[in-house]
Scaffold this motif. Structure first.
Motif, PDB file in Angstrom:
ATOM      1  N   ALA A  64       1.121  -1.333  -0.013  1.00 49.21           N
ATOM      2  CA  ALA A  64      -0.180   0.311   0.189  1.00 49.21           C
ATOM      3  C   ALA A  64       0.933   1.366  -0.148  1.00 49.21           C
ATOM      4  O   ALA A  64       0.368   1.874  -0.311  1.00 49.21           O
ATOM      5  N   ALA A  65       2.160   1.336   1.001  1.00 47.46           N
ATOM      6  CA  ALA A  65       3.080   3.059   0.786  1.00 47.46           C
ATOM      7  C   ALA A  65       3.364   2.729  -0.648  1.00 47.46           C
ATOM      8  O   ALA A  65       3.619   4.234  -0.799  1.00 47.46           O
ATOM      9  N   HIS A  66       3.594   1.326  -1.569  1.00 46.58           N
ATOM     10  CA  HIS A  66       4.301   1.866  -2.581  1.00 46.58           C
ATOM     11  C   HIS A  66       3.399   2.219  -4.231  1.00 46.58           C
ATOM     12  O   HIS A  66       3.405   2.429  -4.958  1.00 46.58           O
ATOM     13  N   THR A  67       1.853   2.082  -3.342  1.00 43.15           N
ATOM     14  CA  THR A  67       1.076   2.490  -4.285  1.00 43.15           C
ATOM     15  C   THR A  67       0.985   3.162  -5.052  1.00 43.15           C
ATOM     16  O   THR A  67       0.955   3.479  -5.857  1.00 43.15           O
ATOM     17  N   PRO A  68       1.335   4.807  -4.598  1.00 42.01           N
ATOM     18  CA  PRO A  68       1.111   6.213  -5.222  1.00 42.01           C
ATOM     19  C   PRO A  68       2.581   6.098  -5.835  1.00 42.01           C
ATOM     20  O   PRO A  68       2.161   6.745  -6.952  1.00 42.01           O
ATOM     21  N   GLY A  69       3.607   5.477  -5.283  1.00 45.05           N
ATOM     22  CA  GLY A  69       4.493   5.176  -6.925  1.00 45.05           C
ATOM     23  C   GLY A  69       5.562   6.330  -6.808  1.00 45.05           C
ATOM     24  O   GLY A  69       5.898   6.841  -8.091  1.00 45.05           O
ATOM     25  N   ARG A  70       6.010   7.006  -5.614  1.00 46.28           N
ATOM     26  CA  ARG A  70       6.463   7.758  -4.949  1.00 46.28           C
ATOM     27  C   ARG A  70       7.587   7.287  -3.969  1.00 46.28           C
ATOM     28  O   ARG A  70       7.021   6.336  -2.978  1.00 46.28           O
ATOM     29  N   PRO A  71       8.753   7.435  -3.909  1.00 50.99           N
ATOM     30  CA  PRO A  71       9.799   6.786  -2.436  1.00 50.99           C
ATOM     31  C   PRO A  71       9.338   7.272  -1.010  1.00 50.99           C
ATOM     32  O   PRO A  71       8.698   8.253  -1.335  1.00 50.99           O
ATOM     33  N   VAL A  72       8.819   6.289  -0.606  1.00 48.86           N
ATOM     34  CA  VAL A  72       8.766   7.114   0.667  1.00 48.86           C
ATOM     35  C   VAL A  72       9.406   5.832   1.299  1.00 48.86           C
ATOM     36  O   VAL A  72       9.803   4.335   1.375  1.00 48.86           O
TER      37      VAL A  72
END
Length: 256
Positions: A114-122
């Motif tokens: 879910a953290a990687h779903t938006p497509g920006r590094p987190v």
């Protein structure tokens, strides 16, 4: 030359984030209900704190209590992960355990996804569920393959200053994971924690807010809490500044 550990301050408001930034913090962890160990903040609160300028790691924890979550709770937290990242979080702080004290790898993988779903590094940090696991060092060793790059830990002790042996073992055993010491940390504890090789130190630097109520007081579900205790926590800028001085004045710990 080794890098000095980062200083992370747990905050609950934009004012807390501002106090952290003005007194030398490198980033903040945002949550609500510090007195319950922290819960997921609202999207509006994430936006407001992100506006203060420091990187914001957001705690995603849907309820107080243990870290054994059912499927519905995991799906709720996955939605919260996506929400807080969309609201400006630089990273999320997540975790889940099985009933026998092992890391719930299926749940953690779902939250990382879910953290990687938006497509920006987190950033993705495992929270102090690690300290309630059966084997904190072995639990940390599972994190790289799950996409978790940081772990917040007291070394399985009530306070990080009492868990130095386990914290040092964790930094040595899992070099691909950034070990961040947290849990009851005071500025005076920072030199010893740095000597254990941590990548960061985490503290709430909190103090009770002054009471501002008028009229009479009645308890609102807080069993056993007196009128004097029934307040909220705020960030103490003097403690943040003292922690910054402790980081700057200590020999640099080894980078994990």
């Amino acid at each position: 030359m080794t890098e000095r550990p980062a200083l992370e301050i747990a905050v609950t408001s934009p004012a807390g984030a501002r106090a952290a930034r003005e007194n030398g913090a490198d980033r903040v962890e945002l949550c609500t209900a510090l007195e319950l160990g922290g819960l997921t903040p609202s999207a509006a609160l994430v936006e407001a704190v992100a506006g203060e300028g420091l990187p914001v790691q957001v705690l995603v924890r849907c309820r107080p209590g243990d870290f054994v979550h059912d499927a519905q709770e995991i799906e709720l937290m996955a939605a919260e992960v996506r929400s807080v990242i969309a609201s400006g979080a630089s990273g999320v702080v997540i975790g889940a355990l099985t009933a026998d004290g092992a890391l719930d790898t299926v749940a953690v993988a779902r939250l990382v996804e879910a953290a990687h779903t938006p497509g920006r590094p987190v950033d993705v940090t495992l929270h102090r569920a690690v300290d309630q696991s059966a084997d904190p060092v072995a639990t940390a060793a599972l994190l790289p393959r799950l996409g978790v790059t940081r772990v917040l830990t007291s070394g399985g002790a009530p306070a990080a200053a009492d868990g130095l042996r386990v914290i040092a073992a964790m930094t040595a055993a899992v070099p691909k994971v950034q070990v961040m010491a947290g849990g009851g940390v005071r500025p005076a504890d920072i030199p010893a924690l740095m000597s254990a090789g941590v990548a960061a130190v985490h503290l709430s630097a909190k103090t009770r807010a002054p009471r501002r109520r008028g009229g009479s007081w009645v308890p609102l579900g807080a069993g056993g809490v007196s009128a004097e205790q029934d307040t909220h926590f705020v960030t103490d800028p003097d403690v943040v500044a003292e922690a910054r001085r402790a980081v700057e004045g200590s020999p640099a710990g080894s980078s994990p």
